[in-house]
Scaffold this motif. Sequence first.
Motif: not given
Length: 113
Positions: A15, A92-93, A95-96, A99-100
């Motif tokens: 990640k 979306a990935i 963005k997440n 955000h995390e």
Amino acid sequence: MNLKTIEKPEDFLIKDVNLAKYAKALSHPARIAILNLLVQKQTCICGDIVEELPLAQSTVSQHLKVLKEAGLIKGEIEGSTVCYCIDGEEWAIAKNLLHELFISYQPLSGNCC
């Protein structure tokens, strides 16, 4: 894990490598402008990108390549041109992950510096 010996992307969490890939793609104002244009239009855009930005065709093409390699956009060949749009799943990935990272910081009662 000794941070001084980490040199390769495979030494990091997947990640974190992905987040760095997105951050690198977002690190130039021309690429942000391209993404804003694609988000605003919400459709595949072909030659219009060059007309909207104060950049040469070759420069726009290079920035599109970086965004595509990062997965933030996708391109479809239509005749002799390539039309680009946001890749919703990859968006979306990204963005997440962003955000995390940003919500993980919880400041303590005092300043650290």
